[in-house]
Design an enzyme around this catalytic site. Structure first.
Site, short mmCIF file in Angstrom:
data_model
loop_
_atom_site.label_atom_id
_atom_site.label_comp_id
_atom_site.label_asym_id
_atom_site.label_seq_id
_atom_site.Cartn_x
_atom_site.Cartn_y
_atom_site.Cartn_z
CG HIS A 267 39.29 54.18 35.72
ND1 HIS A 267 40.06 54.28 36.84
CD2 HIS A 267 39.44 55.37 35.06
CE1 HIS A 267 40.64 55.47 36.87
NE2 HIS A 267 40.28 56.15 35.80
CG HIS A 308 45.73 49.64 41.48
ND1 HIS A 308 46.76 50.34 40.94
CD2 HIS A 308 44.68 50.49 41.58
CE1 HIS A 308 46.36 51.59 40.74
NE2 HIS A 308 45.10 51.70 41.11
CG ASP A 365 36.84 51.60 43.02
OD1 ASP A 365 36.49 52.71 43.46
OD2 ASP A 365 37.44 51.45 41.96
N1 ACO Z 1 39.91 39.17 39.88
C1 ACO Z 1 40.43 38.02 39.37
N2 ACO Z 1 41.56 37.97 38.64
C2 ACO Z 1 42.19 39.13 38.40
C3 ACO Z 1 41.71 40.37 38.90
C4 ACO Z 1 40.53 40.36 39.66
N3 ACO Z 1 40.03 41.48 40.17
N4 ACO Z 1 42.52 41.36 38.50
C5 ACO Z 1 43.49 40.79 37.79
N5 ACO Z 1 43.29 39.44 37.73
C6 ACO Z 1 44.17 38.44 37.10
C7 ACO Z 1 44.05 38.48 35.58
O1 ACO Z 1 43.07 37.60 35.12
C8 ACO Z 1 45.44 38.07 35.17
O2 ACO Z 1 45.56 36.66 35.36
P1 ACO Z 1 46.43 35.78 34.33
O3 ACO Z 1 47.83 36.27 34.51
O4 ACO Z 1 46.19 34.40 34.75
O5 ACO Z 1 45.88 36.10 32.95
C9 ACO Z 1 46.34 38.71 36.24
O6 ACO Z 1 45.51 38.82 37.40
C10 ACO Z 1 46.86 40.08 35.86
O7 ACO Z 1 45.75 40.90 35.48
P2 ACO Z 1 45.82 42.06 34.42
O8 ACO Z 1 44.47 42.25 33.83
O9 ACO Z 1 46.97 41.83 33.50
O10 ACO Z 1 46.19 43.27 35.36
P3 ACO Z 1 46.05 44.80 35.00
O11 ACO Z 1 47.12 45.51 35.74
O12 ACO Z 1 45.99 44.99 33.54
O13 ACO Z 1 44.61 45.16 35.58
C11 ACO Z 1 42.86 45.96 36.92
C12 ACO Z 1 44.37 45.97 36.68
C13 ACO Z 1 42.14 46.44 35.64
C14 ACO Z 1 42.54 46.96 38.04
C15 ACO Z 1 42.40 44.52 37.28
O14 ACO Z 1 43.06 44.09 38.44
C16 ACO Z 1 40.88 44.42 37.43
O15 ACO Z 1 40.18 44.22 36.44
N6 ACO Z 1 40.36 44.55 38.71
C17 ACO Z 1 38.92 44.51 38.91
C18 ACO Z 1 38.30 45.84 38.58
C19 ACO Z 1 38.64 46.90 39.60
O16 ACO Z 1 38.51 46.69 40.81
N7 ACO Z 1 39.02 48.08 39.09
C20 ACO Z 1 39.31 49.23 39.93
C21 ACO Z 1 40.77 49.55 39.91
S1 ACO Z 1 41.11 50.91 40.96
C22 ACO Z 1 40.62 52.24 40.06
O17 ACO Z 1 40.66 52.28 38.85
C23 ACO Z 1 40.09 53.34 40.75
#
Ligand code: ACO
Length: 430
Positions: A267, A308, A365
């Site tokens: 987050h 996201h 971010d």
């Molecule tokens: N890098 C690589 N792979 C990713 C990323 C990433 N940043 N984000 C998602 N994925 C992949 C997952 O591994 C998953 O792959 P799969 O289908 O092969 O298993 C797929 O994309 C879907 O990911 P989920 O985790 O199901 O997506 P979710 O909507 O639950 O997660 C989140 C959203 C937590 C923001 C995620 O994209 C993440 O961890 N990003 C990196 C952290 C980040 O930048 N957070 C800030 C968000 S903005 C905020 O909160 C202010």
């Protein structure tokens, strides 16, 4: 039969049910009538992580994740970032309308009046270890504020609610700056009510730089960052605010919980994680190797600042921040060399089928840390920089929740997966 409805046939019993659809949703409580037999509890929805469940009605923030739209009270965030001040935006989010000149003046002066914190908080802060992370300190000090304002418990009193909202918005920059100064062993700087919200915060943070006067463009950049981070509907930390608030706990305790949720790297903690990731990559030529390692899992991390839950096209905040970064670099007279690494990372990731197929784009971010770095704000303060403006969003959502007749104490159901009934065994026979 209403048109806006869903017909469900329960194949276990052959019975058919008519469930109304309103605003593109069904009420999961309407599923409860669907039962196998008299003893059955009734059908529930199962939705870990709230992937497809609306938990409230809200008039504050509108997001269209597919189109990359973000609006506060109907106003596009990029218009506010271009034209509004931070205090105007905070007023808009909390009260629903942009203020008149007189309303704005009154609002700003009431915030300025409350920026000081009780002297006992200085002693409390000194109890933390010299290397305490400012987010951990912020969680505790904001929570501790509840002990100074016991009347804050009266959350059903609108006047008292308004007073705590003003106090929290006014005091959080002071606590944030002090958390940082404690970590550096610097003396605390008291608020200066003659300065704007952002200028006063920067001054409290950096006063040891002799005669520090924040550059107006730097103050404006911070205002814009605050505007972009002010609210984001039902995200993780806002859900915490509503959840804690639903038990009618005081808002200081509830915000302490929201700050804790924001701290996590998935987050708000992502902005700190992005900068550390860019530092770890080090140079542009190492980017392809890093992206490969993210994809095959050997990097031990996701691509921080990417992806996201809601935005599956682009994050409109990231667009504004990318442009803002260039302006800030021009003012401070130096470009962060990590910007080249970030740009290369973005370029490669946006062409890579792994990221394209999963609809992963830079989020808010991804570039914000580079601006904070250019403003010489230390990395451990990045998530604190997010918590300051988000306090406005948390409080607006809290107020909305408390005045919503449909809301009750938040209490999800579960699917029990443990043992059936067992009898206690004395320790000698285990
Ligand atoms: N890098 C690589 N792979 C990713 C990323 C990433 N940043 N984000 C998602 N994925 C992949 C997952 O591994 C998953 O792959 P799969 O289908 O092969 O298993 C797929 O994309 C879907 O990911 P989920 O985790 O199901 O997506 P979710 O909507 O639950 O997660 C989140 C959203 C937590 C923001 C995620 O994209 C993440 O961890 N990003 C990196 C952290 C980040 O930048 N957070 C800030 C968000 S903005 C905020 O909160 C202010």
């Amino acid at each position: 039969m209403p048109n806006e409805s869903l017909t469900i046939t329960d194949n276990r019993t052959g019975k058919t049910y008519e469930i109304p659809i309103q605003d593109g949703t069904i009420r999961t409580m309407d599923l409860r009538q669907i039962r196998k037999d008299e003893s059955d509890f009734g059908l529930m929805g199962y939705d870990p992580a709230f992937m497809n469940t609306a938990s409230c009605r809200s008039a504050i923030t509108f997001i269209d994740g597919d189109q990359g739209i973000l609006r506060y009270r109907g106003y596009p965030v990029n218009e506010l970032a271009e034209q509004a001040t931070w205090m105007e935006t905070a007023y808009l989010i909390l009260k629903g309308e942009l203020p008149t000149a007189a309303e704005l003046e009154e609002w700003e002066s009431s915030i300025k009046k409350h920026t000081f914190v009780h002297e006992n908080l200085r002693d409390y802060l000194k109890g933390f270890r010299y290397d305490a992370h400012p987010m951990g300190v912020l969680v505790s000090t904001v929570g501790a504020l509840s002990t100074f304002y016991p009347e804050a418990k009266e959350v059903l009193n609108p006047d008292l609610r308004r007073r705590q909202i003003t106090r929290l918005i006014a005091k959080i920059p002071t606590l944030a700056a002090w958390a940082y100064r404690h970590s550096r062993g610097h003396p605390f700087v008291y608020p200066d009510p003659d300065l704007s919200y952002s200028a006063n915060f920067l001054r409290m943070l950096k006063m040891n730089q002799s005669n520090y006067v924040p550059h107006p463009d730097v103050v404006r950049a911070l205002d814009v960052l605050f505007i972009l981070h002010a609210d984001h509907e039902q995200n993780c930390s806002t859900n915490v605010m509503r959840s804690i608030g639903s038990s009618q706990a005081d808002p200081y305790s509830a915000i302490a919980g929201s700050i804790a949720a924001l701290y996590g790297p998935l987050h708000g903690g992502a902005n700190e994680a992005v900068l550390r990731m860019l530092q770890q990559i080090g140079s542009k030529d190492k980017v392809p190797e890093f992206v490969k390692a993210v994809k095959d899992g050997s990097a031990g991390t996701r691509l921080m600042g990417f992806g996201h839950r809601v935005y599956k096209n682009y994050d409109p905040r990231a667009k504004v921040i990318k442009g803002l970064a260039e302006k800030v670099f021009a003012v401070v007279g130096r470009k962060n060399p990590l910007l080249d690494v970030a740009l290369e990372l973005e370029r490669i990731a946006l062409e890579d089928p792994y990221f394209v197929q999963r609809k992963l784009y830079p989020n808010v971010d991804f570039y914000s840390g580079l601006i904070y770095e250019a403003l010489e704000i230390p990395v451990e303060m990045y998530t604190v920089m997010f918590a300051i403006p988000r306090t406005v969003g948390w409080l607006a959502q809290w107020e909305e929740m408390l005045t919503d007749k449909e809301q009750k104490i938040a209490r999800p159901r579960q699917i029990y997966t443990g043992y059936d009934l067992r009898s206690y065994k004395p320790i000698s026979s285990r």
